[in-house]
Design an enzyme around this catalytic site. Structure first.
Site, mmCIF file in Angstrom:
data_model
loop_
_atom_site.group_PDB
_atom_site.id
_atom_site.type_symbol
_atom_site.label_atom_id
_atom_site.label_comp_id
_atom_site.label_asym_id
_atom_site.label_seq_id
_atom_site.Cartn_x
_atom_site.Cartn_y
_atom_site.Cartn_z
ATOM 1 N N HIS A 96 19.210 70.247 -77.978
ATOM 2 C CA HIS A 96 18.190 71.225 -78.366
ATOM 3 C C HIS A 96 17.633 71.947 -77.154
ATOM 4 O O HIS A 96 17.495 71.378 -76.073
ATOM 5 C CB HIS A 96 17.097 70.617 -79.247
ATOM 6 C CG HIS A 96 16.209 69.598 -78.607
ATOM 7 N ND1 HIS A 96 15.096 69.950 -77.863
ATOM 8 C CD2 HIS A 96 16.251 68.256 -78.623
ATOM 9 C CE1 HIS A 96 14.499 68.831 -77.456
ATOM 10 N NE2 HIS A 96 15.171 67.791 -77.892
ATOM 11 N N ASP B 299 14.556 65.758 -71.806
ATOM 12 C CA ASP B 299 14.416 66.052 -73.231
ATOM 13 C C ASP B 299 14.230 67.550 -73.423
ATOM 14 O O ASP B 299 13.109 68.022 -73.425
ATOM 15 C CB ASP B 299 13.233 65.255 -73.795
ATOM 16 C CG ASP B 299 13.109 65.350 -75.304
ATOM 17 O OD1 ASP B 299 14.043 65.849 -75.945
ATOM 18 O OD2 ASP B 299 12.057 64.944 -75.830
ATOM 19 N N GLU C 209 13.519 71.610 -82.059
ATOM 20 C CA GLU C 209 13.761 70.226 -82.485
ATOM 21 C C GLU C 209 12.454 69.472 -82.530
ATOM 22 O O GLU C 209 12.191 68.685 -83.442
ATOM 23 C CB GLU C 209 14.742 69.549 -81.514
ATOM 24 C CG GLU C 209 15.220 68.163 -81.963
ATOM 25 C CD GLU C 209 14.331 67.006 -81.514
ATOM 26 O OE1 GLU C 209 14.476 65.906 -82.055
ATOM 27 O OE2 GLU C 209 13.470 67.207 -80.632
ATOM 28 N N GLU C 210 11.597 69.701 -81.514
ATOM 29 C CA GLU C 210 10.386 68.889 -81.381
ATOM 30 C C GLU C 210 9.419 69.074 -82.540
ATOM 31 O O GLU C 210 8.682 68.156 -82.878
ATOM 32 C CB GLU C 210 9.694 69.184 -80.040
ATOM 33 C CG GLU C 210 10.542 68.876 -78.806
ATOM 34 C CD GLU C 210 10.851 67.383 -78.601
ATOM 35 O OE1 GLU C 210 10.444 66.568 -79.445
ATOM 36 O OE2 GLU C 210 11.527 67.056 -77.616
ATOM 37 N N ASP D 58 20.759 63.831 -77.208
ATOM 38 C CA ASP D 58 19.304 64.029 -77.113
ATOM 39 C C ASP D 58 18.596 62.707 -76.888
ATOM 40 O O ASP D 58 17.722 62.303 -77.657
ATOM 41 C CB ASP D 58 18.782 64.706 -78.396
ATOM 42 C CG ASP D 58 17.270 64.969 -78.332
ATOM 43 O OD1 ASP D 58 16.720 65.028 -77.217
ATOM 44 O OD2 ASP D 58 16.655 65.091 -79.405
ATOM 45 N N HIS E 250 8.347 63.156 -73.322
ATOM 46 C CA HIS E 250 7.206 63.938 -73.818
ATOM 47 C C HIS E 250 6.005 63.928 -72.865
ATOM 48 O O HIS E 250 4.871 64.041 -73.323
ATOM 49 C CB HIS E 250 6.763 63.439 -75.209
ATOM 50 C CG HIS E 250 7.785 63.653 -76.292
ATOM 51 N ND1 HIS E 250 7.541 63.382 -77.612
ATOM 52 C CD2 HIS E 250 9.058 64.132 -76.258
ATOM 53 C CE1 HIS E 250 8.614 63.676 -78.339
ATOM 54 N NE2 HIS E 250 9.551 64.129 -77.523
#
Lengths: 474, 474
Positions: free
Chosen positions: A283, A295, A329-330, A357, A428
């Protein structure tokens, strides 16, 4: 200028390219094995994937869905695909939610003042103008919150204090992330003013971990944030000492409505069966605090690098190799959902789909969701993967997040399981930056995806009908 | 309520206390060795030091000199000494500089926007109202900056991009910290608008490392900050790619004039030679972003814990054991300078001085600055230290930062060298929090200081005249 390294590494590959072209028609196992071994060796020593991650993180940086960074990422992806020689590059619009974090400040007011490092959870509402100040009610888990009386919670800030456990496969995530996604709903049902969770992360640091959270239409929307693990320790210590703790929280998150972003696609068109597609994805969006290196810059580098190396080292594939860089995606797999909807009629043409991912740790296992016969045909692939430390797993793969919805449409998928021991130290957070990517482990990922996509695109393997049953890999 | 643990652990020590009292007059080596072994074993298993660090970080937190936190720390120290049974507790005023960081924001403006994580260096001036925006000139070290032409630097932000090397003894610090202390002066001489250094730290993270910097009266004062290592990597990558990079920096640091803080002192008064003093110290102030757990909460816990255990396990010492918690170490050893000035006439009574101020890593070596005869007398001490992994080092010790000025007054000092391999991952960052303190390693430190102070206070050892020559240990 970023491509200097790329071209240098590709220039080394003349020999393999020539030998591969010369043996295009060879179908015997020995030749297949030799080709796979050569491709693997080259991919293990190529910095192609790393230079792509570096380019994305340095030239674009943070790229939360619908933001200016996201727009630059889309432009970057199109031009990167073209620069790398993909023969078919296009983008498909996706309507994405555009949310911004704003500032998120918190401090303990009583019994003594202490600053806390927090972040807003993705999609949270803001606190009332000027912030809110109230007492804390601590719970060990979402389950214990659910059992609480309203009297314990009403008018307070709920603190869900559950620590994530470290695990190679990331198995500690599931039991804890439920507090992130459902905490605001359950706390609001009992009259809480806000919810703060202990970060869903395995580090001890002052970086708070964000991630998407949910509201329910019939429950009051309350602000939701995460405390860094170090700050959660501190708050817990105060409460454990018997103090009544008062917090002040000021969060200024905002919704900016829906914007258009894009799934960006790059293809090497198949020479023999162009309609048959080997889909490898990652992503393109990231959270907004780090530069999205693990990420999912790593995934972008791995799948784009793998496809590029196949083309440059072995020539145009027989089936089409399609790299899909998904939008948003998130915020709930928005790009992947749109991709599936838009291409529903053509999903039958996908030979295999896989997403990278889960950071940049080495791959240790490949799970599949293939018709059993295909597993035998894939023997040379499994043998080549074994040589770079990857064992054959089970045949109930779910694929990565953006392809999880494909098996129910009958699409065969693969999960290349990465070592996620340290992934959730950075996941994150603002600390998800390029220095966390180990170039050697990244190259091993690139080699694995190159082997997979090359074999699936050139061997004539038939993967359908895929089994119905999938198991969540992590 | 924090003391529950303390009292529990001390309650275990009845046996040792009785046996120690019974043998007060014993002077033979065997008894000394037994006493040291028992004290060491108890101290290695006591959480006294840890509970003190926890209390300081959780109940007081950040405590930059002259701040509200500093005032609370002084109150905390006095009441903690009393709670632990020190029989003489007092404080001595020190005038300290009070500076506040304010916000420190930076971003890359061109060639593409990227947020940077920075912090102000301690003592920096603010940027002009509204911040400043200008081009960057990168240098690999302070030395290369000094060789630059004004034309390369004039009107720009200087970026000193020198990475600190990891080392057990912290030897990587010296070569790099010169850029932090002198960077603003050298950059301003060439007309720079501001200076940003790569953080003086061994981590790869987005925490920037602060630390005190200097100005020169005859050179323009320009704002000075540090970039996190991850951000320095990012900026370097942009510049290495051939871009002209423009930064916007907004720093709102402020001076608040001079305030009164205190050196806080706790003593166990000697029964036989109360005027003879064994001084063990640490500093009470910290930087403002972390909770000062490693720097120097650990030191506070170690020396306070060691003295407490000696009293509780072996009774009142023959010479006075004095724990000094110095004010404002971070802003130029202000408290230590004042202590030395105020007590100049009594320095001859100090048998030995030592400071713990290098985090919480295990001690591996004890250097001394003793008259050579004393080294023989101290054989039982060295033997006891060897049993907990500490070897005898050289006899040119400098002592810790706050006692470095004592040897020139003839005061014998000791340096208990700690493993600093990971110390500079957290040093002077927001990430210096309690979770970085390993309770086991901290207890080993406590045992070492307990052995040292017990032996120096009870053995009758004469350490003077100390050698003239000291070597910087780290």
């Amino acid at each position: 200028m970023k491509s200097t390294h790329l071209y240098r590494s590709l220039a080394l590959t003349g020999t393999l390219l020539i030998s591969a072209c010369a043996s295009t028609e060879a179908t015997d196992t020995a030749t297949a094995t030799n080709q796979l071994a050569e491709l693997s060796a080259q991919a293990m020593n190529s910095d192609t994937a790393y230079e792509i991650v570096k380019s994305l993180t340095v030239e674009v940086g943070p790229r939360i869905a619908g933001s200016e960074g996201d727009k630059r990422a889309v432009e970057w992806a199109e031009s990167k695909f073209k620069e790398l020689g993909f023969d078919n590059v296009y983008k498909e619009p996706v309507r994405v939610r555009n949310w911004s974090r704003g500032i998120a400040d918190a401090k303990i007011i009583a019994p003594y003042q202490q600053k806390l490092f927090i972040t807003a959870l993705g999609g949270s509402v803001a606190t009332p103008e000027g912030g809110l100040t109230t007492d804390v009610a601590m719970f060990n888990s979402l389950a214990s919150l659910k059992q609480a009386d309203a009297a314990q919670v009403d008018g307070k800030i709920v603190f869900i204090n559950q620590r994530m456990q470290r695990d190679r496969a990331g198995k500690g995530y599931g039991p804890v992330v439920i507090g992130r996604s459902q905490g605001a709903i359950e706390a609001a049902k009992l009259g809480a003013k806000a919810v703060l969770i202990r970060s869903v992360g395995t580090d001890n640091s002052r970086f708070a971990h964000t991630g998407v959270m949910q509201y329910s239409d019939d429950v009051q929307k309350i602000p939701a944030g995460a405390l860094s693990n170090a700050d959660a320790d501190n708050l817990q210590a105060m409460i454990d000492a018997g103090n009544d703790v008062t917090l002040a929280v000021d969060m200024r998150a905002k919704e900016h409505g829906w914007q258009t972003s894009y799934n960006v696609v790059g293809e090497f068109t198949g020479t023999e069966s162009p309609e048959e597609v080997v889909l490898i994805g990652a992503h393109l969006d990231s959270w907004d605090e780090g530069t999205g290196a693990l990420d999912d810059g790593a995934g972008v580098g791995i799948v784009t690098g793998a496809a590029t190396l196949i083309k440059n080292l072995t020539g145009q594939p027989k089936r089409t190799i399609r790299v899909v860089l998904y939008a948003s995606e998130e915020f709930g797999l928005t790009g992947a959902q749109e991709y599936t909807r838009k291409h529903k009629e053509e999903l039958g043409n996908i030979i295999v789909a896989a997403e990278s991912d889960f950071g940049a740790g080495e791959i240790y296992q490949m799970d599949t969701l293939f018709t059993p016969n295909a597993l035998e045909v894939a023997t040379p692939l499994f043998a080549a993967l074994a040589k770079i430390g990857i064992k054959q797993g089970h045949n109930q793969a779910g694929g990565g997040p953006d392809v999880t919805m494909l098996p129910k449409h009958g699409v065969p998928v693969v999960s290349l399981l990465q070592d996620g021991t340290y992934y959730f130290d950075y996941h994150h957070t603002a600390n998800d930056t390029l220095d966390k990517v180990d170039p050697k482990a990244l190259a091993q990922n690139q080699a694995a995806y190159a082997l997979l996509a090359y074999f699936m695109a050139n061997s004539g393997i038939e993967t359908r009908p895929a089994p119905k049953e999938t198991a969540q890999s992590h």
